[in-house]
Design a protein around this motif. Structure first.
Motif, PDB file in Angstrom:
ATOM      1  N   VAL A 159       6.019   1.263  -1.935  1.00 41.29           N
ATOM      2  CA  VAL A 159       4.767   1.574  -1.245  1.00 41.29           C
ATOM      3  C   VAL A 159       4.592   3.079  -1.087  1.00 41.29           C
ATOM      4  O   VAL A 159       3.470   3.591  -1.131  1.00 41.29           O
ATOM      5  CB  VAL A 159       4.725   0.865   0.119  1.00 41.29           C
ATOM      6  CG1 VAL A 159       3.474   1.248   0.903  1.00 41.29           C
ATOM      7  CG2 VAL A 159       4.779  -0.653  -0.067  1.00 41.29           C
ATOM      8  N   GLN A 160       5.694   3.811  -0.950  1.00 40.59           N
ATOM      9  CA  GLN A 160       5.613   5.264  -0.768  1.00 40.59           C
ATOM     10  C   GLN A 160       5.092   5.993  -2.001  1.00 40.59           C
ATOM     11  O   GLN A 160       4.629   7.136  -1.898  1.00 40.59           O
ATOM     12  CB  GLN A 160       6.997   5.816  -0.404  1.00 40.59           C
ATOM     13  CG  GLN A 160       7.518   5.349   0.939  1.00 40.59           C
ATOM     14  CD  GLN A 160       8.973   5.728   1.145  1.00 40.59           C
ATOM     15  OE1 GLN A 160       9.816   5.532   0.259  1.00 40.59           O
ATOM     16  NE2 GLN A 160       9.295   6.279   2.312  1.00 40.59           N
ATOM     17  N   LEU A 161       5.162   5.366  -3.166  1.00 38.54           N
ATOM     18  CA  LEU A 161       4.672   6.007  -4.387  1.00 38.54           C
ATOM     19  C   LEU A 161       3.158   6.176  -4.388  1.00 38.54           C
ATOM     20  O   LEU A 161       2.627   7.049  -5.094  1.00 38.54           O
ATOM     21  CB  LEU A 161       5.069   5.166  -5.609  1.00 38.54           C
ATOM     22  CG  LEU A 161       6.497   5.306  -6.127  1.00 38.54           C
ATOM     23  CD1 LEU A 161       6.775   4.250  -7.182  1.00 38.54           C
ATOM     24  CD2 LEU A 161       6.723   6.704  -6.689  1.00 38.54           C
ATOM     25  N   GLY A 162       2.457   5.352  -3.622  1.00 36.42           N
ATOM     26  CA  GLY A 162       1.001   5.321  -3.704  1.00 36.42           C
ATOM     27  C   GLY A 162       0.338   6.668  -3.459  1.00 36.42           C
ATOM     28  O   GLY A 162      -0.429   7.161  -4.292  1.00 36.42           O
ATOM     29  N   ALA A 163       0.626   7.303  -2.322  1.00 34.37           N
ATOM     30  CA  ALA A 163      -0.064   8.538  -1.944  1.00 34.37           C
ATOM     31  C   ALA A 163       0.152   9.669  -2.950  1.00 34.37           C
ATOM     32  O   ALA A 163      -0.819  10.314  -3.372  1.00 34.37           O
ATOM     33  CB  ALA A 163       0.361   8.965  -0.536  1.00 34.37           C
ATOM     34  N   PRO A 164       1.404   9.964  -3.368  1.00 36.37           N
ATOM     35  CA  PRO A 164       1.572  11.044  -4.361  1.00 36.37           C
ATOM     36  C   PRO A 164       0.838  10.781  -5.666  1.00 36.37           C
ATOM     37  O   PRO A 164       0.217  11.698  -6.230  1.00 36.37           O
ATOM     38  CB  PRO A 164       3.097  11.080  -4.576  1.00 36.37           C
ATOM     39  CG  PRO A 164       3.679  10.501  -3.338  1.00 36.37           C
ATOM     40  CD  PRO A 164       2.716   9.458  -2.899  1.00 36.37           C
TER      41      PRO A 164
END
Length: 452
Positions: free
Chosen positions: A279-284
């Motif tokens: 889920v953390q990959l989304g923003a970058p």
């Protein structure tokens, strides 16, 4: 990779102004354009699902770097093969059925990923996906030609082509949430169902203007008001005799693979370097591809602005390409960036540079060739770019497996554009148009802008 609307520039000599038909022409043709935009967006979501999930699938499946590169190469090989024959298939069956065949294949292929269990089955699914998606741009371009008068084709093509950037933004927003909630198979099934939904709507609604009962008489007359123009294709063997063809093909061969690297390896890099979860990959990724979208617009605008300021087409085009190449150069340091957001900034700057570069590279075709040759030249360049992508995928897999470091990959990415510009300069130092054997003395070159 990224893809365009060749030969869709304006031709003021034959364009019928809307004012001639009054204010109530109708807007049904723009509904068709919206469907093309949706299809292009879905195609880029479908192709990027694997890239977003790559670091987690690789851990789960136990793939080596070379095995992952083999799976990526399968898509690019099919895409290259498809570019050679997709146009002929669509011309043979017509836009409605031809487009349906293309998206039907890629819809089944996208959902077929959910059944894959290893390298071979994933590679087969990727090959089928690439084969289907190779028909998207030829079909969309043909639909624009059927539904829009010449004066509006560049705008319509630019709108549907923006789906490539929208898809690259939507995928990291949608895929991690679906995969984290329902499992990785659900991400492939979800995007495949999007394609299937579009296919149903397409078959129900799409007809050519002369067969569309919901089209007003005024809009039908507006679309068909321009005289038919000859559309004879120039043989590839004839085009290969000209260094202008090789200049465009070289620009694509050396730089398209860098875009494929960003699409398919960037999530793996961010996971390996900074430990980002699914889920953390989304923003970058969203930030990076938003910057790419801005670069696409700015790069196309810059060359036109320079020309309006009095620079020659040669200096304006190459000046814009040089600036874009310089924007990519700092990505050489991304692998050594001390924190996540510095890496995101460097890669985002590079994707912006790539898209601006690509907008100008595609416009080289209309600078260097008459309109009737543009589609063939773009097809040849797309094939060269896909072959370059296959080669770089293999090289990246071998480098990562041997060294475990992304440093040499980013060094290669940073220098590719300046090297490609040098090759273009050596082949076409003044951007002189190709003198085709059957070219009329008056010429039929167009300077209409296209986007990547």
């Amino acid at each position: 990779m990224r893809n365009v609307a060749p030969g869709s520039g304006q031709d003021g000599d034959h364009a019928a102004p809307a004012s001639k038909f009054g204010a109530g022409i109708g807007r049904f043709r723009w509904r068709v354009c919206a469907m093309l935009l949706a299809a292009t967006t879905i195609s880029y979501i479908d192709r990027q699902v694997l890239g977003v999930l790559a670091p987690f699938l690789q851990d789960k499946m136990g793939w080596s770097e070379v095995q992952y590169s083999t799976i990526v190469t399968a898509f690019q090989a099919a895409y290259a093969i498809g570019l050679l024959c997709a146009g002929a298939v669509i011309d043979r069956f017509g836009t409605r059925i031809g487009y349906a065949l293309a998206i039907g294949i890629w819809s089944l292929a996208a959902m077929g990923h959910a059944l894959a269990t290893g390298v071979v089955s994933f590679a087969v699914a990727r090959f089928a996906l690439g084969l289907g998606e190779s028909g998207n741009f030829p079909a969309a371009i043909k639909a624009v030609a059927e539904w829009f008068p010449q004066r509006e084709r560049a705008l319509a093509a630019g709108i549907f082509n923006s789906g490539s950037n929208i898809g690259a933004i939507v995928a990291p927003l949608l895929v991690p949430v679906v995969a984290a909630t329902f499992g990785w198979q659900a991400a492939f099934l979800c995007t495949g169902l999007l394609s299937a939904t579009w296919l149903t709507a397409w078959l129900i609604t799409y007809r050519t203007p002369d067969q569309q009962p919901r089209l007003s008489a005024a809009e039908r007359a507006y679309i068909g008001a321009e005289p038919a123009t000859a559309a004879a294709r120039v043989p590839w063997l004839q085009l290969l005799r000209h260094r202008q063809t090789w200049a465009f093909a070289a620009a694509k061969f050396f730089t398209d693979p860098i875009w494929w690297f960003f699409l398919f390896w960037l999530p793996k890099f961010l996971h390996a370097k900074y430990g980002l979860g699914l889920v953390q990959l989304g923003a970058p990724l969203i930030i990076i591809f938003l910057l790419a979208d801005a670069g696409s617009i700015a790069g196309g605008w810059l060359a036109g602005w320079l020309i309006r300021r009095g620079l020659s087409v040669n200096r304006a085009r190459k000046g814009a390409m040089l600036l874009c190449a310089l924007l990519v150069l700092p990505v050489m340091f991304a692998a050594k960036a001390g924190n996540l957001w510095l890496a995101v900034a460097l890669v985002g700057l590079a994707t912006a540079g790539h898209q601006g570069w690509s907008a100008n590279v595609y416009t080289l075709t209309s600078d260097l060739f008459p309109r009737r040759a543009v589609a063939s030249v773009v097809g040849m360049g797309g094939f060269a770019g896909a072959v370059g992508g296959m080669l770089i995928s293999t090289v990246i897999g071998l480098l990562l497996q041997a060294t475990g470091s992304y440093v040499p990959v980013f060094l290669l990415a940073g220098g590719a554009y300046l090297f490609a510009l040098l090759v273009v300069q050596l082949l076409v130092p003044r951007l002189e148009p190709a003198a085709l054997d059957d070219q009329p003395s008056t010429g039929d070159h167009t300077s209409g802008e296209t986007t990547a």
